[in-house]
Design an enzyme around this catalytic site. Structure first.
Site, PDB file in Angstrom:
ATOM      1  N   ASN A 139      18.320 -37.845 -30.361  1.00 38.07           N
ATOM      2  CA  ASN A 139      19.904 -37.594 -29.627  1.00 38.07           C
ATOM      3  C   ASN A 139      20.432 -39.278 -29.872  1.00 38.07           C
ATOM      4  O   ASN A 139      21.212 -39.840 -29.895  1.00 38.07           O
ATOM      5  CB  ASN A 139      19.857 -37.608 -28.101  1.00 38.07           C
ATOM      6  CG  ASN A 139      19.560 -36.156 -28.346  1.00 38.07           C
ATOM      7  OD1 ASN A 139      20.023 -35.870 -29.939  1.00 38.07           O
ATOM      8  ND2 ASN A 139      19.663 -35.013 -27.398  1.00 38.07           N
TER       9      ASN A 139
ATOM     10  N   ASP B 231      17.857 -29.092 -20.139  1.00 32.94           N
ATOM     11  CA  ASP B 231      16.453 -28.787 -18.755  1.00 32.94           C
ATOM     12  C   ASP B 231      16.327 -27.168 -18.088  1.00 32.94           C
ATOM     13  O   ASP B 231      14.712 -27.262 -18.167  1.00 32.94           O
ATOM     14  CB  ASP B 231      16.454 -30.351 -17.833  1.00 32.94           C
ATOM     15  CG  ASP B 231      16.605 -31.560 -18.083  1.00 32.94           C
ATOM     16  OD1 ASP B 231      15.005 -31.113 -19.293  1.00 32.94           O
ATOM     17  OD2 ASP B 231      17.030 -32.206 -17.921  1.00 32.94           O
TER      18      ASP B 231
ATOM     19  N   ASP C 115     -25.198 -26.234 -10.633  1.00 32.76           N
ATOM     20  CA  ASP C 115     -25.772 -25.442  -9.414  1.00 32.76           C
ATOM     21  C   ASP C 115     -26.188 -26.332  -8.558  1.00 32.76           C
ATOM     22  O   ASP C 115     -26.538 -25.813  -7.032  1.00 32.76           O
ATOM     23  CB  ASP C 115     -25.682 -24.465  -8.853  1.00 32.76           C
ATOM     24  CG  ASP C 115     -26.569 -23.617  -9.700  1.00 32.76           C
ATOM     25  OD1 ASP C 115     -27.398 -24.372 -10.178  1.00 32.76           O
ATOM     26  OD2 ASP C 115     -27.535 -22.463  -8.908  1.00 32.76           O
TER      27      ASP C 115
ATOM     28  N   ASP D 278     -27.447 -25.675 -17.074  1.00 32.49           N
ATOM     29  CA  ASP D 278     -29.018 -25.503 -16.924  1.00 32.49           C
ATOM     30  C   ASP D 278     -29.189 -23.988 -17.652  1.00 32.49           C
ATOM     31  O   ASP D 278     -28.728 -23.255 -17.916  1.00 32.49           O
ATOM     32  CB  ASP D 278     -29.057 -25.709 -15.622  1.00 32.49           C
ATOM     33  CG  ASP D 278     -28.653 -23.845 -14.037  1.00 32.49           C
ATOM     34  OD1 ASP D 278     -27.640 -23.692 -15.512  1.00 32.49           O
ATOM     35  OD2 ASP D 278     -28.679 -24.059 -13.378  1.00 32.49           O
TER      36      ASP D 278
ATOM     37  N   ASP E 255     -28.433 -31.233  -9.835  1.00 35.00           N
ATOM     38  CA  ASP E 255     -27.710 -30.959 -10.655  1.00 35.00           C
ATOM     39  C   ASP E 255     -26.345 -32.423 -10.131  1.00 35.00           C
ATOM     40  O   ASP E 255     -25.327 -33.423 -11.103  1.00 35.00           O
ATOM     41  CB  ASP E 255     -26.801 -30.038 -11.103  1.00 35.00           C
ATOM     42  CG  ASP E 255     -28.062 -29.082 -12.004  1.00 35.00           C
ATOM     43  OD1 ASP E 255     -28.519 -29.484 -12.429  1.00 35.00           O
ATOM     44  OD2 ASP E 255     -28.095 -27.825 -11.279  1.00 35.00           O
TER      45      ASP E 255
END
Length: 881
Positions: free
Chosen positions: A691, A720, A623, A353, A627
């Protein structure tokens, strides 16, 4: 008649009870809930709050640290380790000769179980605490009347109890299930409950309340709906889980719709699972047949499965999102829904806006002039506008506040003392005006209306200037438009003021009474553009975000402000023009135009929908109550902390400052977060995919296992751990310049091209260990396994740095110090293990010094080939990271 009784439990939602409350006169409802028009006393509120609890519907419950800790032990990795502990206990302790029991493997694996689980718990718990702290920063309030001070004041909606008396007005969310006892043109949208977009009028009338669906009751407002226009007073009849909304929330709490990002991750996981379903039986059968030890072959196959599972993915994703949200909060951007960050990073169009975003949000009344354009020296127009703004009970907008403030500065507030309010016709976004009916001490009654100039001209039949009333001819209407447009081109917002006196009607005024009005003048307001707006828009453009203005304001004002902040207004469209276009014309318009003015709320939603259909990720910053629909429709709804309740509730992101510079910081942080998540997924998917081939080749041709199950698990655990700092990694500046969207097909392709590279060098390591170091028999398997353990761990760790950037790692792009330090630590641990007593306990042995030049050459070649393939991939497929 409702029988009077001791106020009972706030039982689960009961349609019969609601129908009963709806069908009784107002007085009986006050009696039933043992309250009165002046509200409850503080003492009674405390009693009822202890009985009924907070006014909160079912939501995902706060996680208990003990349950999070327990769940940290529940994953495939821990499951396999637990199986190995049991098997080791049976083989090395229970079946061993007394005095020769070996507890080494059990102790080692148990330490792995505890350490990995604590690591996962710590990361996830920090993420949970961070996200809960963020959600507490945004609250909704309501106006309640309390008996002790006989006044209306704001409280959090969570503090409401049954029997409370609340005031509601345009822009408010309905804070609980409420029985209306007073109403003035009260229209409520129940779209969130029924899906019906048309607002429903609510009145105190109890006629017909016993028929139809419960949500169709004309005097009951339900929690979760919102006031579109008008005002009212109601008694809270149910709170929290006992509301109509609560019954819905209980059925869906803890469940959220899967986003494109979630679906993409699932696709990758299922892809790896499909590979595992083929590979694991193959590894099991080949090793069982060739090595003859079926138990060991089974444990090895299960260990391989764990190695191929990205078990740290949930923790990495959660930690990334949480860290991103915390970082964004430091930049005054609150993330209500952590999963919205993916859309924040992907957003390529921001619709916003005008007021308060491009402008300073500090509207001042600049001038008030007569209908003929002359100055209003006796302030008659200001007086009428003041009465209109002061006496209205609906949502006072910025212009109302500017009028009230200006009158206060001039010390003219005494003007209202000789007038009383008779009625009002609230504002709505269709007719864009509002009216009040006032009466002076002599009994003269008049209706005063103010609103958008064009809409006001439609209801005026006369105009007043030079002390005389004249018919509002076409020429005078054109003059009125010229006056308005001249001020619009100066960046001022203009509204018209009209009145009609000597009314015969005494009450129940409605929209139909807004006719044959006399235009008396105009008010001009100034809201200058923010000094930072032009720079913010330029920065957003540089980062690939196109800014479009969607405003309900006058086209001349919107275009003037847009030009002042650097937005091209060559292609601008008004709401009426947009409405008259064909569907194809509308599609073309939303793609080309950057400024839209005089839009209705539904037109804003339509524009966003059309942009999304053109494969854009659209954010909307708003806001106001008008809206709310657009905020819900957009991919990422953005509101501000000072917004009306329904706007904040509809938004995914809350800005603590209504400033585009803040938003740009949030966009960049969202892209960093998204980038680090996809970085981990690409690393893990490609590494695990590679892998697979390495293990399959080793199982088929080696007379022994290439690694023991515990070696695989330790290698996987160390890898990991090396990934846990990914949320702290930096992203290349080039990555942040463009919006980033989740692309599962690109990830699959990336995995196919990059993954097998590691297999090439794993197999090369096999060859070196077999021919150079003579590890070609079962007697030398420990040395072979040590060589591959080190090479496999180091190559997996290095891939982090190879894939984290499209540039040359370590030279053109360096990781964060957290990632770099942990990489060095993991590499050092990996090199040390074969030489330690720990390594000896798990079946590894020290490697000869002559191995390390080979290792260096293999790893260097691996990095060079990965960089070459990576560059080729970028050129061929463009999309990367």
């Amino acid at each position: 008649m409702l029988r009077k009784k001791k106020f009972g439990p706030n039982s689960a939602f009961n349609a019969e009870k609601v129908f009963l409350a709806a069908s009784q006169p107002v007085g009986s409802v006050f009696n039933y809930f043992q309250t009165n028009p002046r509200g409850l006393s503080t003492e009674e509120v405390e009693i009822r709050r202890s009985e009924f609890g907070a006014n909160e519907v079912e939501h995902e419950k706060k996680k208990n640290p003990i349950s999070v800790f327990v769940k940290a032990f529940i994953n495939p990795f821990i499951g396999v380790l637990t199986i190995l502990v049991i098997v080791s206990f049976v083989l090395d302790v229970a079946l061993a000769v007394p005095g020769e029991q070996d507890w080494t493997a059990i102790i080692i694996i148990s330490v792995m179980v505890v350490s990995s689980s604590i690591l996962r718990f710590w990361q996830e718990w920090k993420a949970n605490v961070s996200s809960e702290a963020l959600l507490k920063m945004v609250t909704n309030t309501c106006s309640v009347i309390r008996l002790d001070d006989d006044d209306t004041y704001e409280i959090s909606i969570t503090e409401l109890v049954p029997g409370d008396v609340v005031r509601i007005a345009a822009g408010d969310m309905i804070p609980a299930d409420v029985r209306i006892v007073e109403a003035k043109d009260l229209f409520v949208s129940q779209a969130s409950l029924t899906g019906e977009s048309d607002p429903i009028e609510k009145t105190p009338d109890c006629k017909g309340a016993k028929s139809g669906s419960v949500v169709e009751l004309g005097n009951i407002c339900f929690m979760g709906s919102n006031v579109v226009s008008g005002s009212g007073v109601g008694i809270v009849i149910a709170t929290g889980n006992n509301t109509y909304l609560g019954t819905i929330a209980r059925s869906i709490a803890g469940h959220r719709a899967a986003t494109a990002f979630d679906k993409g991750i699932s696709k990758v996981s299922f892809l790896l699972i499909r590979f595992m379903l083929v590979m694991i039986p193959f590894v099991f059968l080949v090793n069982g047949i060739t090595k003859g030890d079926w138990l060991e072959a089974f444990i090895f196959a299960v260990s391989v499965a764990v190695g191929l599972t990205p078990e740290m993915l949930p923790m990495i994703v959660t930690a990334n999102l949480s860290k991103g949200a915390v970082a964004m909060s430091k930049k005054k951007t609150i993330v209500k829904d952590l999963n919205a960050i993916q859309n924040f990073g992907a957003m390529n169009i921001l619709c916003t806006d005008k007021t308060g975003t491009l402008t300073c949000d500090q509207i001042v009344l600049e001038k008030y002039i007569n209908a003929d354009g002359s100055n209003d020296e006796n302030k008659r127009i200001l007086r009428h506008a003041y009465f209109n703004s002061f006496f209205q009970t609906g949502l006072k907008n910025l212009m109302d506040k500017a009028i009230l403030s200006h009158v206060k500065e001039l010390s003219l507030e005494y003007l209202k003392d000789n007038y009383r309010k008779v009625d009002e016709i609230p504002f709505d976004f269709t007719r864009r005006r509002m009216s009040v009916v006032v009466e002076d001490a002599q009994g003269k009654r008049q209706i005063i209306t103010k609103g958008a100039v064009e809409e006001m001209l439609e209801i005026c039949s006369h105009a007043e200037f030079a002390g005389d009333v004249h018919p509002l001819t076409v020429e005078l209407k054109d003059k009125a438009r010229d006056i308005s447009e001249r001020m619009n081109r100066q960046g001022m917002r203009v509204i018209a003021v009209a009145q009609k006196s000597f009314l015969d009607k005494e009450s129940d005024f409605c929209i139909d009474d807004e006719n044959d009005m006399v235009l008396i003048g105009y008010l001009a307001f100034l809201d200058p553009p923010k000094p930072s707006a032009a720079n913010a828009i330029r920065q957003l453009h540089e980062h690939g975000v196109e800014v479009k203005v969607l405003s309900g304001d006058n086209d001349a004002v919107v275009c003037t402000i847009a030009r002042q902040v650097g937005i091209d207004t060559a292609n601008s469209v008004t709401g009426p023009e947009f409405e008259s276009m064909s569907e194809e014309g509308q599609r073309t318009a939303v793609a080309k135009a950057t400024v839209f003015s005089k839009l209705t709320p539904m037109q804003k939603t339509r524009i966003i929908t059309l942009l999304q259909e053109q494969d854009n990720t659209v954010g909307f910053l708003g806001d106001g109550i008008n809206d709310a629909a657009a905020l819900r429709q957009s991919d990422i709804g953005i509101s501000v902390d000072s917004a009306v309740d329904i706007a904040k509730e509809s938004a995914d992101i809350i800005l603590l400052e209504k400033d585009l510079m803040v938003l740009e910081d949030g966009v960049l942080e969202g892209r960093k977060t998204f980038g680090n998540i996809t970085k981990y997924i690409k690393m893990t998917a490609s590494s695990n995919f590679g892998n697979m081939f390495s293990v399959m080749a080793a199982s088929a041709f080696l007379p022994f296992l290439p690694m023991m199950p515990i070696h695989l698990l330790i290698q996987n655990l160390l890898y990991d751990v090396s990934q846990t700092t990914i949320p702290f990694d930096r992203m290349d500046a080039e990555y942040l310049r463009k919006p980033r969207r989740w692309d599962a097909s690109d990830l699959s392709r990336f995995m196919m091209y990059i993954g097998p590279i590691s297999s090439i060098f794993d197999i090369l390591t096999y060859v070196v260990m077999w021919y150079v170091f003579g590890c070609n028999s079962v007697e030398h398997q420990a040395l072979f396994q040590s060589g591959w353990f080190v090479e496999g761990l180091l190559s997996q760790t290095l891939i982090v740095h190879m894939i984290r950037t499209r540039k040359i790692p370590f030279i053109q792009s360096r990781s964060s110090w957290q990632v770099g330090c942990l990489t060095v630590i993991i590499v050092a641990i990996g090199l040390f293990i074969p030489f330690s007593s720990f390594g000896s306990a798990i079946g590894l042995q020290p490697l000869p010094l002559s191995y390390f030049p080979w290792l260096f050459g293999i790893l260097l070649s691996y990095c060079v080939l990965t960089q070459l393939i990576k560059n080729w991939y970028i050129r061929k497929f463009v999309k990367w990271l």
